[in-house]
Design a protein around this motif. Structure first.
Motif, PDB file in Angstrom:
ATOM      1  N   ASP A 128       0.463  -1.158   0.094  1.00 27.73           N
ATOM      2  CA  ASP A 128      -0.091  -0.291   0.205  1.00 27.73           C
ATOM      3  C   ASP A 128       0.626   0.970   0.021  1.00 27.73           C
ATOM      4  O   ASP A 128       0.190   2.614  -1.106  1.00 27.73           O
ATOM      5  N   ALA A 131       2.781   1.509  -3.847  1.00 29.89           N
ATOM      6  CA  ALA A 131       1.945   2.618  -4.608  1.00 29.89           C
ATOM      7  C   ALA A 131       1.332   4.157  -4.186  1.00 29.89           C
ATOM      8  O   ALA A 131       1.170   4.595  -5.423  1.00 29.89           O
ATOM      9  N   GLU A 132       1.369   4.116  -2.893  1.00 29.98           N
ATOM     10  CA  GLU A 132       1.371   5.377  -3.099  1.00 29.98           C
ATOM     11  C   GLU A 132       2.261   6.312  -2.717  1.00 29.98           C
ATOM     12  O   GLU A 132       2.224   7.661  -3.393  1.00 29.98           O
ATOM     13  N   LEU A 134       4.539   5.633  -5.267  1.00 32.29           N
ATOM     14  CA  LEU A 134       4.406   5.204  -6.703  1.00 32.29           C
ATOM     15  C   LEU A 134       3.471   6.670  -7.560  1.00 32.29           C
ATOM     16  O   LEU A 134       4.239   7.297  -8.105  1.00 32.29           O
ATOM     17  N   ARG A 135       2.843   6.930  -6.753  1.00 32.64           N
ATOM     18  CA  ARG A 135       1.968   8.365  -7.563  1.00 32.64           C
ATOM     19  C   ARG A 135       3.098   9.541  -7.142  1.00 32.64           C
ATOM     20  O   ARG A 135       2.907  10.278  -8.326  1.00 32.64           O
ATOM     21  N   GLY A 136       3.814   9.448  -5.964  1.00 33.62           N
ATOM     22  CA  GLY A 136       4.709  11.122  -5.916  1.00 33.62           C
ATOM     23  C   GLY A 136       5.358  10.477  -7.369  1.00 33.62           C
ATOM     24  O   GLY A 136       5.802  12.294  -8.034  1.00 33.62           O
ATOM     25  N   ARG A 138       5.412   9.101  -9.686  1.00 37.75           N
ATOM     26  CA  ARG A 138       4.578   9.832 -11.601  1.00 37.75           C
ATOM     27  C   ARG A 138       3.659  11.021 -11.508  1.00 37.75           C
ATOM     28  O   ARG A 138       4.023  11.884 -12.690  1.00 37.75           O
ATOM     29  N   ASP A 139       3.410  12.115 -11.037  1.00 36.79           N
ATOM     30  CA  ASP A 139       3.528  13.363 -10.696  1.00 36.79           C
ATOM     31  C   ASP A 139       5.072  13.848 -10.800  1.00 36.79           C
ATOM     32  O   ASP A 139       3.987  15.155 -10.234  1.00 36.79           O
ATOM     33  N   THR A 141       6.756  14.510  -8.050  1.00 40.02           N
ATOM     34  CA  THR A 141       7.051  15.356  -6.705  1.00 40.02           C
ATOM     35  C   THR A 141       7.880  14.887  -6.107  1.00 40.02           C
ATOM     36  O   THR A 141       8.420  15.388  -5.180  1.00 40.02           O
TER      37      THR A 141
END
Length: 204
Positions: A128, A131-132, A134-136, A138-139, A141
């Motif tokens: 979990d 995944a969190e 990896l969002r950073g 991808r964007d 940041t």
């Protein structure tokens, strides 16, 4: 039970506040309710107060300061009082002590997220958090590196010295990993003798 003005000032409270938080009613009345709310929950409480100005009742759980020090989880159920012309004039509500209930829930939640042997987060929680993070990535940041560790020939430790010794080895390895990583890095036990460390914004 309490009454509160539109600006959050406590207009009146019953003696129940003494039983729950240790404050005499006279120590609470004419003071902003925010004086008694733990800063960790203050923004949440203020957003709910703003919503109640539109006539919407709310039930909020937050930490409130005890007179003797520390804080307790309190459930506050608040209802706006609306005048004949439809304007909210004040709020009335009640406090209920839910400290034991909330702390028990948090402890169960913590146990569900942790590996009981090593104290590291477990595989599910690690995935979990991955995944969190990896969002950073991808964007754009943040950056991320993933380090994987597998103990060679660990089965022979259990076979030769017993599972109790194997458990001690795993705890020692977990402790060494925690001692080697930075505060923001995330070490996890993925199962068996497999460990993963999520490295936030790794050094070049």
């Amino acid at each position: 039970v309490f009454r509160m003005g539109l600006d959050g000032t406590v207009l009146w409270t019953s003696s129940g506040v003494l039983d729950i938080l240790g404050w005499e009613p006279c120590e609470v009345i004419d003071r902003p309710g925010t004086d008694f709310i733990d800063p960790r929950d203050l923004a949440w409480a203020m957003s709910n107060l703003a919503a109640m100005h539109d006539g919407e009742p709310r039930a909020v759980r937050m930490r409130m300061f005890c007179k003797g020090g520390g804080s307790r989880w309190i459930e506050s159920r608040v209802k706006p009082i609306v005048a004949d012309e439809g304007t909210v004039v004040e709020f009335v509500g009640g406090w209920r002590d839910v400290d034991a209930e909330v702390r028990a829930h948090l402890e169960l939640e913590q146990r569900a997220q942790r590996d009981t042997l090593t104290g590291l987060i477990n595989r599910g929680t690690g995935i979990d958090q991955l995944a969190e993070l990896l969002r950073g990535v991808r964007d754009g940041t943040s950056e991320l590196a993933v380090a994987f560790c597998d103990l060679d020939a660990f089965k022979s430790v259990n076979d030769t010295h017993g599972h109790a010794t194997g458990d001690e080895v795993l705890r020692a390895v977990a402790g060494a990993i925690v001692g080697a990583v930075r505060e923001d890095d995330v070490p996890a036990r993925f199962g068996g003798e497999e460990f993963v460390v999520l490295l936030r914004n790794p050094d070049p």
